[in-house]
Design a protein around this motif. Structure first.
Motif: not given
Length: 289
Positions: A153-162, A171-176
């Motif tokens: 999940d860390a390598a292949y998804s962005t914070n926003a997707e996850l 705080l970082n949930s919109d980071n793409k």
């Protein structure tokens, strides 16, 4: 007579000794009361003065509820990869206070927060790369079971997707932005969404038992995509990938998975085989162009 092949650094075991430094922190200024969750043990090859060494961040299994950086398999892989010349960091991460294995919403949330810890660890090691004599462009994420999920999940998804998938607002949930890592070693873990593999070409090696019923190799009726699905999709997308299947074995490469029993000598032997297979793959990705 045939000459014995010379051991190759980062591929074969070349160092007899390992220096282990316990209970360092990848978040030394953390005052949130989660200090234990941000500890790591550092494994380095004894007598190695090389700079720019590759780093593997190892994450333990335990269903996001149990386990620590001292798990038997994590210690084994950290030690043997350090004997190959790697620097290894076995990390703790935030665990759930509930039982994620029985609650899919909690599993998703737990994975999200564990991934944030993994990303914090990566940022720490990139910032301290000279201190540990590591190459910040050669950081590999690795783990078994839940640890494999975190790596994926860390390598292949962005914070926003996850975050969207997990229903989390933080705080970082919109980071793409995507992480920049050199590879993933997935030991019988799974990923929530195969489409995330389209985000990046990070090389991945998948290792699992053919009879794994906890994280089945293929999607079937489960909520995760296992190693077989991930390997097939990576091939389709042109992502460097390899797979090792232990026929007839279950989760953790045990004959019959038992979460209480960490495995005996036979299981340990299979873990060592899995480690060598992963080392061969990562050596090709990092050092053979």
């Amino acid at each position: 007579m045939f000459a014995k092949a010379q051991a190759v650094k980062y591929k074969d075991i070349v160092f007899a000794g390992v220096i282990k430094t316990k209970d360092l922190s990848y978040s030394p200024n953390d005052s949130s009361g989660k200090k234990k969750a941000h500890l790591f043990d550092l494994y380095q090859p004894a007598g190695d003065n090389t700079t720019g060494r590759p780093l593997i961040i190892w994450m333990h299994g335990g269903g996001f509820k149990f386990g620590t950086k001292e798990a038997k398999g994590i210690e084994l892989w950290s030690k043997t990869f350090a004997q190959r010349g790697y620097v290894c960091a076995a990390i703790n991460y935030t665990l759930s206070k509930k039982l994620p294995i029985f609650n899919f919403d909690e599993l998703k949330r737990s994975a999200y927060y564990a991934v944030q810890d993994a990303k914090q660890a990566i940022a720490y090691f990139k910032e301290h790369s000279k201190e540990y004599n590591i190459d910040p462009d050669k950081i590999i994420l690795a783990g078994n079971s839940a640890g494999g999920m975190i790596a994926l999940d860390a390598a292949y998804s962005t914070n926003a997707e996850l975050a969207k998938f997990a229903g989390v607002t933080s705080l970082n949930s919109d980071n793409k932005e995507l992480l920049k890592v050199a590879g993933v070693i997935n030991l019988w873990g799974g990923i929530f969404d195969l489409n995330w593999l389209k985000n990046t070409k990070v090389p991945i090696v998948n290792i699992y038992g053919s009879r794994d019923s906890l994280v089945p190799p293929t999607h079937k009726d489960t909520s995760l995509y296992g190693g077989a699905d991930i390997h097939a999709e990576a091939n389709k997308l042109g992502i460097p990938t390899s797979v090792r299947v232990f026929e007839g074995y279950s989760h953790e490469l045990q004959k019959h998975f038992n979460p209480i029993f960490q495995g005996g000598k036979d299981t340990e032997r299979r873990w060592l085989e899995a480690g060598q297979f992963a080392a061969d793959f990562m050596y090709k990705q990092l050092y053979i162009k």
